[in-house]
Design a protein around this motif. Structure first.
Motif, PDB file in Angstrom:
ATOM      1  N   LEU A 208      25.325  38.744  41.829  1.00  0.00           N
ATOM      2  CA  LEU A 208      25.332  39.758  42.883  1.00  0.00           C
ATOM      3  C   LEU A 208      25.969  39.161  44.123  1.00  0.00           C
ATOM      4  N   GLY A 209      26.846  39.933  44.781  1.00  0.00           N
ATOM      5  CA  GLY A 209      27.513  39.420  45.975  1.00  0.00           C
ATOM      6  C   GLY A 209      27.699  40.506  47.013  1.00  0.00           C
ATOM      7  N   GLY A 210      27.918  40.106  48.258  1.00  0.00           N
ATOM      8  CA  GLY A 210      28.174  41.058  49.326  1.00  0.00           C
ATOM      9  C   GLY A 210      27.036  42.044  49.493  1.00  0.00           C
ATOM     10  N   THR A 211      27.365  43.286  49.842  1.00  0.00           N
ATOM     11  CA  THR A 211      26.350  44.314  50.062  1.00  0.00           C
ATOM     12  C   THR A 211      26.278  45.338  48.934  1.00  0.00           C
ATOM     13  N   THR A 212      27.385  45.490  48.183  1.00  0.00           N
ATOM     14  CA  THR A 212      27.399  46.489  47.094  1.00  0.00           C
ATOM     15  C   THR A 212      28.059  45.952  45.827  1.00  0.00           C
ATOM     16  N   SER A 213      28.350  44.683  45.748  1.00  0.00           N
ATOM     17  CA  SER A 213      29.225  44.191  44.678  1.00  0.00           C
ATOM     18  C   SER A 213      28.516  43.334  43.639  1.00  0.00           C
ATOM     19  N   ILE A 214      29.177  43.233  42.494  1.00  0.00           N
ATOM     20  CA  ILE A 214      28.793  42.349  41.397  1.00  0.00           C
ATOM     21  C   ILE A 214      30.044  41.584  40.989  1.00  0.00           C
ATOM     22  N   ASP A 215      29.956  40.260  40.880  1.00  0.00           N
ATOM     23  CA  ASP A 215      31.089  39.417  40.533  1.00  0.00           C
ATOM     24  C   ASP A 215      30.927  38.873  39.123  1.00  0.00           C
ATOM     25  N   VAL A 216      31.992  38.928  38.330  1.00  0.00           N
ATOM     26  CA  VAL A 216      31.978  38.394  36.968  1.00  0.00           C
ATOM     27  C   VAL A 216      33.110  37.378  36.831  1.00  0.00           C
ATOM     28  N   THR A 217      32.751  36.183  36.355  1.00  0.00           N
ATOM     29  CA  THR A 217      33.730  35.113  36.166  1.00  0.00           C
ATOM     30  C   THR A 217      33.555  34.489  34.787  1.00  0.00           C
ATOM     31  N   LYS A 218      34.417  33.550  34.460  1.00  0.00           N
ATOM     32  CA  LYS A 218      34.246  32.787  33.235  1.00  0.00           C
ATOM     33  C   LYS A 218      32.888  32.089  33.239  1.00  0.00           C
ATOM     34  N   PRO A 219      32.351  31.785  32.075  1.00  0.00           N
ATOM     35  CA  PRO A 219      31.032  31.131  32.028  1.00  0.00           C
ATOM     36  C   PRO A 219      31.043  29.808  32.765  1.00  0.00           C
ATOM     37  N   GLY A 220      30.040  29.623  33.595  1.00  0.00           N
ATOM     38  CA  GLY A 220      29.919  28.366  34.328  1.00  0.00           C
ATOM     39  C   GLY A 220      30.860  28.242  35.509  1.00  0.00           C
ATOM     40  N   ILE A 221      31.694  29.247  35.740  1.00  0.00           N
ATOM     41  CA  ILE A 221      32.627  29.212  36.866  1.00  0.00           C
ATOM     42  C   ILE A 221      32.026  30.046  37.994  1.00  0.00           C
ATOM     43  N   ASP A 222      31.317  29.386  38.874  1.00  0.00           N
ATOM     44  CA  ASP A 222      30.645  30.065  39.974  1.00  0.00           C
ATOM     45  C   ASP A 222      30.592  29.102  41.154  1.00  0.00           C
ATOM     46  N   LYS A 223      29.719  29.339  42.105  1.00  0.00           N
ATOM     47  CA  LYS A 223      29.696  28.488  43.290  1.00  0.00           C
ATOM     48  C   LYS A 223      29.212  27.074  42.985  1.00  0.00           C
ATOM     49  N   ALA A 224      28.428  26.907  41.917  1.00  0.00           N
ATOM     50  CA  ALA A 224      28.048  25.554  41.495  1.00  0.00           C
ATOM     51  C   ALA A 224      29.283  24.795  41.008  1.00  0.00           C
ATOM     52  N   TYR A 225      30.143  25.489  40.277  1.00  0.00           N
ATOM     53  CA  TYR A 225      31.398  24.887  39.827  1.00  0.00           C
ATOM     54  C   TYR A 225      32.245  24.481  41.038  1.00  0.00           C
ATOM     55  N   GLY A 226      32.313  25.394  42.037  1.00  0.00           N
ATOM     56  CA  GLY A 226      33.055  25.086  43.251  1.00  0.00           C
ATOM     57  C   GLY A 226      32.491  23.880  43.982  1.00  0.00           C
ATOM     58  N   ILE A 227      31.172  23.780  44.031  1.00  0.00           N
ATOM     59  CA  ILE A 227      30.523  22.626  44.680  1.00  0.00           C
ATOM     60  C   ILE A 227      30.925  21.333  43.980  1.00  0.00           C
ATOM     61  N   ARG A 228      30.909  21.356  42.659  1.00  0.00           N
ATOM     62  CA  ARG A 228      31.277  20.138  41.911  1.00  0.00           C
ATOM     63  C   ARG A 228      32.751  19.794  42.098  1.00  0.00           C
ATOM     64  N   LYS A 229      33.598  20.823  42.207  1.00  0.00           N
ATOM     65  CA  LYS A 229      35.014  20.574  42.485  1.00  0.00           C
ATOM     66  C   LYS A 229      35.187  19.929  43.869  1.00  0.00           C
ATOM     67  N   LEU A 230      34.438  20.425  44.852  1.00  0.00           N
ATOM     68  CA  LEU A 230      34.483  19.816  46.188  1.00  0.00           C
ATOM     69  C   LEU A 230      34.042  18.366  46.128  1.00  0.00           C
ATOM     70  N   ARG A 231      32.994  18.109  45.377  1.00  0.00           N
ATOM     71  CA  ARG A 231      32.532  16.721  45.209  1.00  0.00           C
ATOM     72  C   ARG A 231      33.651  15.833  44.681  1.00  0.00           C
ATOM     73  N   ASP A 232      34.356  16.302  43.664  1.00  0.00           N
ATOM     74  CA  ASP A 232      35.390  15.482  43.028  1.00  0.00           C
ATOM     75  C   ASP A 232      36.633  15.350  43.903  1.00  0.00           C
ATOM     76  N   VAL A 233      37.078  16.457  44.508  1.00  0.00           N
ATOM     77  CA  VAL A 233      38.310  16.445  45.297  1.00  0.00           C
ATOM     78  C   VAL A 233      38.125  15.687  46.615  1.00  0.00           C
ATOM     79  N   LEU A 234      36.996  15.913  47.278  1.00  0.00           N
ATOM     80  CA  LEU A 234      36.752  15.309  48.597  1.00  0.00           C
ATOM     81  C   LEU A 234      36.028  13.966  48.504  1.00  0.00           C
ATOM     82  N   ASP A 235      35.558  13.624  47.309  1.00  0.00           N
ATOM     83  CA  ASP A 235      34.794  12.387  47.111  1.00  0.00           C
ATOM     84  C   ASP A 235      33.566  12.345  48.034  1.00  0.00           C
ATOM     85  N   ILE A 236      32.848  13.468  48.050  1.00  0.00           N
ATOM     86  CA  ILE A 236      31.623  13.584  48.836  1.00  0.00           C
ATOM     87  C   ILE A 236      30.483  13.929  47.879  1.00  0.00           C
ATOM     88  N   ALA A 237      29.431  13.129  47.895  1.00  0.00           N
ATOM     89  CA  ALA A 237      28.297  13.363  47.006  1.00  0.00           C
ATOM     90  C   ALA A 237      27.613  14.684  47.347  1.00  0.00           C
TER      91      ALA A 237
END
Length: 290
Positions: A208-237
């Motif tokens: 669920l996102g925003g005020t009226t929306s629902i977001d669908v992505t590939k499995p496991g591709i969500d904000k947790a995936y983005g967080i892990r990408k930031l960890r790897d790209v920026l080298d920040i734990a």
């Protein structure tokens, strides 16, 4: 502070903030934010409902605060919105300059990552295939029908192909904000739809996102995936990050960031976010500015 409602800094505190008056290691700078929520190397924000109203631009005060924050710490923004929305809502209200090198942008719930090096460059994009998109669209139509949500007035298309994400907006992509805010304030309508989609689209991530929306992505591709990408790209734990969002609850599209292990602060609206940003700036920048 310029905003009257924020003169009492600690009224209606966001989750994760301590009562006023605490001092010492539990509340550095005496601002009521716990030390674990302050001494970080990366501050990650949601966009709609956190930095700005749904599909609205940053207001001038938020733009100024983010600009000051970028001078003292790295910042990332993850949202279900498209890259165009990021440019219109966020970048158009931030001044150009070297400080943008401290900003990472992750549209469509982290399925894309953009970094600044004199210009904005896309580092990756987890796009959906044509067959996947067709299944998601068909399942959305059926889920809305099964949930009994029909006959709503709409403004623009309800289903948008964002390449790496399919987004359902119950009232359409261009619905007025005041109408959207009244449609599903407790998320109950969308929870009914999501419960059906969790079964019919079990091989995808549904949030669920925003005020009226629902977001669908590939499995496991969500904000947790983005967080892990930031960890790897920026080298920040992950332990050195903090996340600020308005949908940090089970099923909300901000919740995967919390599940990834990021210290998270749930805010109700951009005004609460401003209080958090002010507190972080004061602590990291050595004290309040005149």
């Amino acid at each position: 502070l310029s905003s009257p409602q924020r003169r009492d800094r600690f009224g209606n505190r966001p989750a994760g903030m301590n009562p006023p008056g605490k001092v010492g290691s539990d509340a550095p700078c005496g601002l009521g934010l716990s030390e674990s929520a302050i001494m970080k190397k990366l501050v990650v924000f949601d966009l709609d409902g956190t930095l700005a109203a749904s599909k609205a631009s940053l207001d001038p005060e938020m733009g100024e605060l983010l600009n000051r924050l970028l001078a003292v710490v790295k910042v990332a923004v993850i949202s279900g919105g498209t890259w165009k929305q990021f440019k219109d809502q966020l970048l158009s209200n931030l001044p150009d300059g070297d400080h943008l090198a401290n900003l990472s942008l992750l549209p469509t719930c982290g399925t894309q990552l953009f970094e600044y090096d004199g210009d904005w460059k896309k580092l990756y994009s987890e796009d959906l295939g044509d067959d996947e998109k067709a299944k998601i669209v068909d399942s959305l139509h059926e889920a809305v029908k099964q949930a009994g949500i029909k006959g709503e007035k709409t403004w623009g298309e309800q289903i948008e192909d964002r390449k790496s994400q399919i987004t359902f907006s119950a009232l359409g992509q261009h619905a007025p904000l005041d109408v959207k805010e009244k449609w599903d304030p407790d998320f109950e309508k969308r929870k009914k739809i999501k419960a059906i989609l969790d079964d019919s689209l079990s091989e995808f991530s549904v949030r669920l996102g925003g005020t009226t929306s629902i977001d669908v992505t590939k499995p496991g591709i969500d904000k947790a995936y983005g967080i892990r990408k930031l960890r790897d790209v920026l080298d920040i734990a992950i332990d050195d990050m903090i996340f600020v969002g308005d949908a940090v609850f089970p099923g909300g599209n901000d919740y995967p960031a919390k599940e990834a292990g990021v210290a998270s602060i749930k805010v109700r609206d951009p005004d609460e976010t401003k209080r958090v940003v002010e507190a972080v700036i004061i602590c990291l920048d050595g004290g309040p500015k005149p």
